[in-house]
Design a protein around this motif. Structure first.
Motif, PDB file in Angstrom:
ATOM      1  N   ASP A  39      22.452  67.338  11.324  1.00 57.56           N
ATOM      2  CA  ASP A  39      21.013  67.599  11.527  1.00 57.56           C
ATOM      3  C   ASP A  39      20.554  66.313  10.452  1.00 57.56           C
ATOM      4  O   ASP A  39      19.516  65.970  10.362  1.00 57.56           O
ATOM      5  CB  ASP A  39      19.914  68.758  10.645  1.00 57.56           C
ATOM      6  CG  ASP A  39      20.176  69.689  12.331  1.00 57.56           C
ATOM      7  OD1 ASP A  39      20.157  69.438  13.214  1.00 57.56           O
ATOM      8  OD2 ASP A  39      20.012  70.774  11.380  1.00 57.56           O
ATOM      9  N   GLU A  45      17.791  64.241  18.643  1.00 55.96           N
ATOM     10  CA  GLU A  45      16.814  64.128  18.092  1.00 55.96           C
ATOM     11  C   GLU A  45      15.493  64.662  18.278  1.00 55.96           C
ATOM     12  O   GLU A  45      14.630  65.455  18.500  1.00 55.96           O
ATOM     13  CB  GLU A  45      16.706  62.907  17.508  1.00 55.96           C
ATOM     14  CG  GLU A  45      15.997  62.731  16.575  1.00 55.96           C
ATOM     15  CD  GLU A  45      16.389  63.725  14.673  1.00 55.96           C
ATOM     16  OE1 GLU A  45      15.249  63.929  14.236  1.00 55.96           O
ATOM     17  OE2 GLU A  45      17.413  64.342  15.242  1.00 55.96           O
ATOM     18  N   LEU A 101      14.659  67.953  19.065  1.00 55.65           N
ATOM     19  CA  LEU A 101      14.969  68.374  18.118  1.00 55.65           C
ATOM     20  C   LEU A 101      13.273  68.789  17.927  1.00 55.65           C
ATOM     21  O   LEU A 101      12.118  69.624  17.196  1.00 55.65           O
ATOM     22  CB  LEU A 101      15.304  69.326  17.203  1.00 55.65           C
ATOM     23  CG  LEU A 101      16.821  69.030  17.225  1.00 55.65           C
ATOM     24  CD1 LEU A 101      18.063  69.034  16.300  1.00 55.65           C
ATOM     25  CD2 LEU A 101      17.572  70.982  18.143  1.00 55.65           C
ATOM     26  N   THR A 102      12.395  67.570  17.938  1.00 54.59           N
ATOM     27  CA  THR A 102      11.538  66.833  16.827  1.00 54.59           C
ATOM     28  C   THR A 102      10.392  67.751  18.043  1.00 54.59           C
ATOM     29  O   THR A 102       9.216  66.263  17.633  1.00 54.59           O
ATOM     30  CB  THR A 102      11.718  65.439  16.586  1.00 54.59           C
ATOM     31  OG1 THR A 102      12.116  64.863  17.377  1.00 54.59           O
ATOM     32  CG2 THR A 102      12.419  65.220  15.272  1.00 54.59           C
ATOM     33  N   ARG A 152      16.966  72.788   8.493  1.00 47.74           N
ATOM     34  CA  ARG A 152      16.577  73.505  10.267  1.00 47.74           C
ATOM     35  C   ARG A 152      16.920  74.780   9.815  1.00 47.74           C
ATOM     36  O   ARG A 152      16.800  75.786  10.812  1.00 47.74           O
ATOM     37  CB  ARG A 152      17.255  72.558  11.023  1.00 47.74           C
ATOM     38  CG  ARG A 152      16.889  72.859  12.225  1.00 47.74           C
ATOM     39  CD  ARG A 152      16.896  72.217  13.546  1.00 47.74           C
ATOM     40  NE  ARG A 152      18.404  71.613  14.015  1.00 47.74           N
ATOM     41  CZ  ARG A 152      18.446  72.415  14.770  1.00 47.74           C
ATOM     42  NH1 ARG A 152      18.120  73.034  16.167  1.00 47.74           N
ATOM     43  NH2 ARG A 152      19.889  71.969  15.669  1.00 47.74           N
ATOM     44  N   ARG A 201       8.723  69.960  11.080  1.00 45.61           N
ATOM     45  CA  ARG A 201       9.560  68.772  11.751  1.00 45.61           C
ATOM     46  C   ARG A 201       9.890  69.350  12.597  1.00 45.61           C
ATOM     47  O   ARG A 201      10.173  68.027  14.054  1.00 45.61           O
ATOM     48  CB  ARG A 201      10.616  67.739  10.671  1.00 45.61           C
ATOM     49  CG  ARG A 201      10.921  66.811  11.391  1.00 45.61           C
ATOM     50  CD  ARG A 201      11.707  65.855  10.191  1.00 45.61           C
ATOM     51  NE  ARG A 201      12.826  64.641  10.999  1.00 45.61           N
ATOM     52  CZ  ARG A 201      13.750  64.944  11.383  1.00 45.61           C
ATOM     53  NH1 ARG A 201      15.033  66.382  11.713  1.00 45.61           N
ATOM     54  NH2 ARG A 201      14.285  63.866  11.985  1.00 45.61           N
ATOM     55  N   TRP A 202      10.696  70.323  13.103  1.00 44.82           N
ATOM     56  CA  TRP A 202      11.819  71.218  14.425  1.00 44.82           C
ATOM     57  C   TRP A 202      10.409  72.246  15.144  1.00 44.82           C
ATOM     58  O   TRP A 202      10.530  73.617  14.660  1.00 44.82           O
ATOM     59  CB  TRP A 202      12.342  72.225  13.535  1.00 44.82           C
ATOM     60  CG  TRP A 202      13.089  71.415  12.760  1.00 44.82           C
ATOM     61  CD1 TRP A 202      13.046  71.518  10.590  1.00 44.82           C
ATOM     62  CD2 TRP A 202      14.177  70.148  12.839  1.00 44.82           C
ATOM     63  NE1 TRP A 202      13.915  70.843  10.363  1.00 44.82           N
ATOM     64  CE2 TRP A 202      14.271  69.958  11.347  1.00 44.82           C
ATOM     65  CE3 TRP A 202      14.064  69.381  13.466  1.00 44.82           C
ATOM     66  CZ2 TRP A 202      15.268  68.183  10.827  1.00 44.82           C
ATOM     67  CZ3 TRP A 202      15.135  68.164  12.523  1.00 44.82           C
ATOM     68  CH2 TRP A 202      15.733  68.026  11.565  1.00 44.82           C
ATOM     69  N   GLU A 234      11.024  74.848  17.522  1.00 41.77           N
ATOM     70  CA  GLU A 234      11.854  76.330  16.960  1.00 41.77           C
ATOM     71  C   GLU A 234      10.822  77.090  16.062  1.00 41.77           C
ATOM     72  O   GLU A 234      10.297  77.768  15.694  1.00 41.77           O
ATOM     73  CB  GLU A 234      13.214  75.674  15.833  1.00 41.77           C
ATOM     74  CG  GLU A 234      14.175  74.992  17.137  1.00 41.77           C
ATOM     75  CD  GLU A 234      15.428  74.198  16.634  1.00 41.77           C
ATOM     76  OE1 GLU A 234      16.361  75.152  17.301  1.00 41.77           O
ATOM     77  OE2 GLU A 234      15.301  73.236  15.849  1.00 41.77           O
TER      78      GLU A 234
END
Length: 960
Positions: free
Chosen positions: A609, A645, A648-649, A792, A825-826, A829
């Motif tokens: 990550d 990326e 995920l963000t 993460r 940031r994630w 999730e």
């Protein structure tokens, strides 16, 4: 070059405003004569034709004459051309004027008429003709007009003010003549870059972006050059599969314009101009040094060999040589071929085509001598020196070949694989030994296949490399054999070969290199990086031992490769031990100018990550690829990492754009990598709630993966499909796909992608009543200390533990997860964990406390467009006692969204809607993902009722 105009006459690329300005000037009436000047090939003739056609279209009459070289000494030849269409009105002019014109134009006999009488006769005839319709006189190539006609028309042009007659002429900048006095001058500028690209795109649509940029730079807005230069390129050069020459060759038309001006110079001027044209620098000091070497070489009577030529004495300070250089520059500057900047000690060609003409006009021996001289003057710049030596070489020379090989490695590190391939091919051509020739061709094939996407070209280079060695490169020549195997791997990958074939070929070549590996051998390092990917693509444990053994044999192994061996093969078990080495690689990736190292480093850190730490650097690679200035393979690699990326963000809109870009880029020679962007598209389908499209695309990927033996692609499909099924509420199917990656309670060895699917597996297990399996999976994650690999993973493991825990422990675990550094940031999730927290709080009767995490989760899902999860959060909020409704976006559906929604409500598919509205099916889908939350629905079937309700609200509103 011309385009059809919609109205008001013709349009030509980049000249519409020029045509309008000229027409406005001619129509002003105060000065009816206009003189257009410009460099050769800038488009003066085309502009005159466009103005003439526009004027004729508005009811005026156009009379034309063109200066012709062989008629320059024929008196009144130009006047004859111009007036022939109106000679039928000759009977209307006074007798003395008629007689003067008849004699001047050769229709009658008698003494030569007075020049002023001819001028008045021409004016009289033109005024009679203009009585029927306004006239425009157009004269092109004034310098070639015969002097008698030029003098008469010069007088005429200055006497047209206030008349219905206009005069428009054109000549080259710097030409002299009678028209340079008394006429308004209009300087025609070169085309701007946008127009130049438009013209090239229309005439040469197949030109690669990088090649188009080079042609635009060389032509500097000269339309003739833009149209001629691409014609001299070979087919591989046009597609950027083959490097362009240092100086682009001129076409016949441009050659005729410029070469004659160069050959008209005295010998000293031509010599200096040739040195300046072949040099890569405009520095006068370099030219003096080169001229000094050329002079000493000529005095000794020798032309030198390639390797020996580089050490000639530098007598550039010699006053005689300096005087010759300055004298030559003065001659070239006087003839407007160059401009000298004494303060900056620089020479600048007034147009790049003059540079090409200087080379074109020289003999082979003159060019060779100039290259040797420039090589001697470039001793402090090895790459430049190597190419000058190579251009001067006329027989095999290992010294020069070695210099070129080193230059190839340098330019490859700077991100120019096409240049590297060109250097290696030329090095091979200059190699006296067949083994060296074969090795360099094999390396060129590898670079071409791995970095440029020219699979066909790489295949041909491989055949050449094998042909040099009698059809097969022996394993004893391990450098050549390794490059040949790595090149063949990329050729086979992007054909229809199965991955096992690729693996056997590459692993065999690495093993044949022996146990004692040289860590400084670039062939071995490149082959190992390729084998790393092949093993990962296979998704099978048994493929890894040859790679891992080879890396272990490197003393020391390069940092990025050493890290990747532990973080990309079986990261669940080996990545933790590699973390102490990460700071060294992190520093290297931040500082390296090498795109190859950067993308390889991103690969090594993806399961840690850490890709976000080099996000800006990866974007630099993408931007370079878009501009045609970067290797296509590096561009693709950067896109792959940025896509994940972005997912995920929560940058899903940008992710969609990158997915589309990546799919299009795969068509440039890398069809194998298409599946990666399909994986990202499935993820987007999943989170947006398009289960049908997600499942269909996943099935397509699995079929392809099965045929080719690409286990990683199948893993991608299963992981993404588990998310699709979670979104659609098919939890049993979600569990089956999640455990296809790895069984519950284990982390399958050498399946690194299992790290990205563990939270989905635990959630699916809990929702299907498999609490023991879920708990077992969390235990193995903790035993392997996966939470130490990244924040993460730590957040997700705590969240997964909360899913498995009893009520009295779950809330604390969820809160622990959300307290992880950087949790927000994630975005997606973290919102899922908030949703799980809110669900657990509500079910334990803490409804008031549940609203805060549920509201935060809903806001995140709505912002992302995660439709199924947003609807789940709404239901939980309503169950907690808080009223919810459709998203209040503050704006209604846009007209296009409304049209798409209405068509979808009739039962049309995205593809059918796209065909009707001329949109891609993905664009239609993206619009629907925005429409669903605005209408407060999650399914396509609910569109009709939602649109009916929206229509009723519109009718009831005060604005309605």
């Amino acid at each position: 070059m011309t385009q059809d105009g919609r109205s008001g006459g013709p349009q030509i690329v980049g000249r519409t405003q020029d045509v309008r300005r000229i027409r406005a000037l001619l129509a002003a009436g105060t000065d009816r004569g206009l003189h257009v000047v410009g460099e050769p090939g800038v488009g003066k003739t085309t502009l005159l034709e466009a103005v003439a056609e526009a004027v004729a279209g508005s009811g005026s009459r156009v009379l034309r004459a063109d200066g012709v070289e062989f008629e320059a000494d024929v008196s009144y030849a130009g006047l004859h051309q111009l007036l022939t269409p109106v000679l039928d009105r000759l009977a209307d002019v006074p007798p003395e004027h008629r007689q003067a014109l008849e004699v001047a134009l050769g229709f009658g006999t008698g003494p030569a008429p007075d020049r002023l009488l001819v001028v008045n006769a021409v004016l009289a005839l033109l005024r009679r003709a203009a009585a029927d319709a306004p006239l425009l006189l157009v004269v092109d190539d004034l310098p070639w007009l015969d002097r008698a006609s030029a003098v008469v028309l010069g007088f005429v042009a200055r006497r047209l003010a206030g008349s219905p007659i206009g005069f428009l002429a054109a000549s080259r900048t710097g030409s002299s003549g009678v028209f340079h006095r008394g006429l308004t001058e209009f300087e025609l500028a070169p085309l701007d870059d946008d127009s130049a690209h438009l013209l090239l795109g229309a005439r040469f649509p197949g030109l690669a972006a990088k090649v188009r940029a080079r042609v635009v730079a060389e032509a500097q807005g000269n339309p003739l050059a833009l149209l001629e230069l691409p014609k001299e390129l070979t087919a591989p050069q046009r597609t950027a599969a083959e490097a362009l020459p240092a100086v682009l060759s001129l076409g016949e038309r441009t050659r005729a314009l410029y070469v004659s001006r160069v050959t008209a110079l005295p010998a000293a001027g031509r010599r200096v101009l040739l040195l300046a044209a072949l040099a890569d620098t405009a520095d006068i000091g370099v030219l003096r040094s080169a001229a000094a070497y050329a002079s000493s070489d000529a005095a000794s009577g020798g032309s030198g060999s390639g390797s020996g030529s580089a050490s000639g004495s530098d007598s550039g300070s010699d006053s005689g040589i300096g005087s010759e250089v300055l004298a030559g520059l003065a001659e070239a500057e006087h003839d407007r071929l160059v401009r000298v900047d004494p303060a900056g000690r620089r020479i600048v060609f007034r147009h790049p085509l003059i540079r090409a003409a200087a080379v074109d006009a020289a003999t082979l021996d003159e060019r060779r001598s100039a290259h040797l001289a420039l090589a001697a003057a470039s001793a402090d710049r090895p790459e430049v020196r190597a190419w000058h030596l190579a251009e001067a070489a006329f027989e095999p020379d290992e010294y020069v070949a070695q210099q070129l090989q080193e230059a190839a490695h340098s330019v490859l590190r700077r991100g120019d694989p096409v240049g590297a391939v060109a250097s290696l091919i030329r090095a091979a051509d200059l190699s006296p030994d067949a083994r060296d020739r074969s090795r360099r061709l094999a390396q060129a094939a590898y670079v071409g296949a791995e970095a440029t996407g020219d699979i066909a070209g790489a295949s041909n280079l491989l055949k050449r490399a094998q042909g040099v060695m009698g059809g097969r490169i022996p394993e004893s020549e391990h450098g050549g054999a390794l490059y040949a195997a790595a090149a063949a791997a990329f050729v086979l990958l992007n054909s229809d070969a199965d991955l096992d074939t690729v693996y056997r070929l590459l692993a065999g070549a690495v093993q044949a290199a022996g146990p004692d590996h040289d860590a400084g051998d670039p062939a071995l390092i490149d082959a190992l990086h390729t084998l790393l990917l092949v093993c990962w693509w296979s998704g099978r444990e048994q493929t890894w031992p040859p790679f891992l053994a080879a890396v272990a044999g490197l003393k020391p192994a390069p940092p990025v490769l050493a890290l990747a061996a532990r973080t990309f093969s079986d990261p669940a078990r080996t990545a933790l031990a590699a973390l102490p080495d990460f700071p060294e690689v992190q520093k290297l990736l931040r500082e390296t100018p090498d795109d190859i190292t950067l993308v390889r480093g991103a690969t090594a850190t993806v399961y840690l990550d850490r890709v976000g730490e080099i996000r800006d650097r990866l974007w630099d690679v993408v931007r370079a690829g878009r501009a045609g200035g970067g290797p296509p393979r590096r561009h693709l690699g950067a896109l792959m990492h940025l896509c994940m990326e972005d997912f995920l963000t929560g940058e899903w809109q940008e992710m969609q754009e990158l997915v589309d870009e990546g799919m299009a880029a795969c068509a440039s020679g890398y069809p194998f990598f298409y599946h990666y962007f399909q994986f990202n598209q499935i993820l987007l389908h999943a989170v947006r709630g398009d289960a049908e499209a997600g499942n269909a695309l996943a099935e397509e990927v699995v079929r392809w993966a099965s045929l080719r033996g690409v286990g990683s692609a199948a893993a991608f499909a299963h992981q993404a499909r588990a998310l699709v099924c979670l979104g659609s509420g098919d939890f049993e199917a979600a569990y089956q796909h999640a455990t296809a990656l790895t069984p519950a309670g284990t982390m399958a060895p050498y399946i690194p992608h299992a790290l990205w699917g563990f939270y989905d597996l635990v959630e699916a297990a809990i929702r299907t009543g498999r609490t023991e399996e879920a708990a077992a999976h969390v235990r193995v994650l903790k035993e392997l200390k996966i939470d130490q690999l990244s924040d993460r993973y730590a957040m997700l493991i705590a969240g997964a533990a909360g899913l498995c825990a009893p009520d009295d422990e779950a809330v604390a675990l969820f809160r622990e997860a959300l307290a992880t550094p950087g949790a927000d940031r994630w975005l997606f999730e973290a919102a899922r964990i908030r949703l799980a927290l809110g669900e657990r709080l509500r079910r334990t009767a803490a409804k008031g406390e549940a609203r805060e995490p549920l509201t935060a989760a809903l806001e995140a899902f709505d912002r992302l467009g995660a439709v199924p999860w947003a609807e789940r959060a709404r239901k939980e909020l309503r169950a907690s006692g808080q009223a919810t409704g459709p998203i209040d976006t503050g704006m209604p559906l846009s007209p296009q969204e409304l049209e798409i929604a209405r068509l979808a409500a009739t039962g049309l598919t995205n593809k059918q809607i796209g065909e009707r509205l001329f949109l891609s099916h993905r664009t239609v889908g993206a619009h629907l993902y925005q429409v669903f939350p605005k209408l407060g629905i999650t399914k396509r079937a609910a569109l009709r009722d939602a649109l009916t309700a929206l229509s009723a609200l519109d009718e009831e509103s005060p604005a309605g």
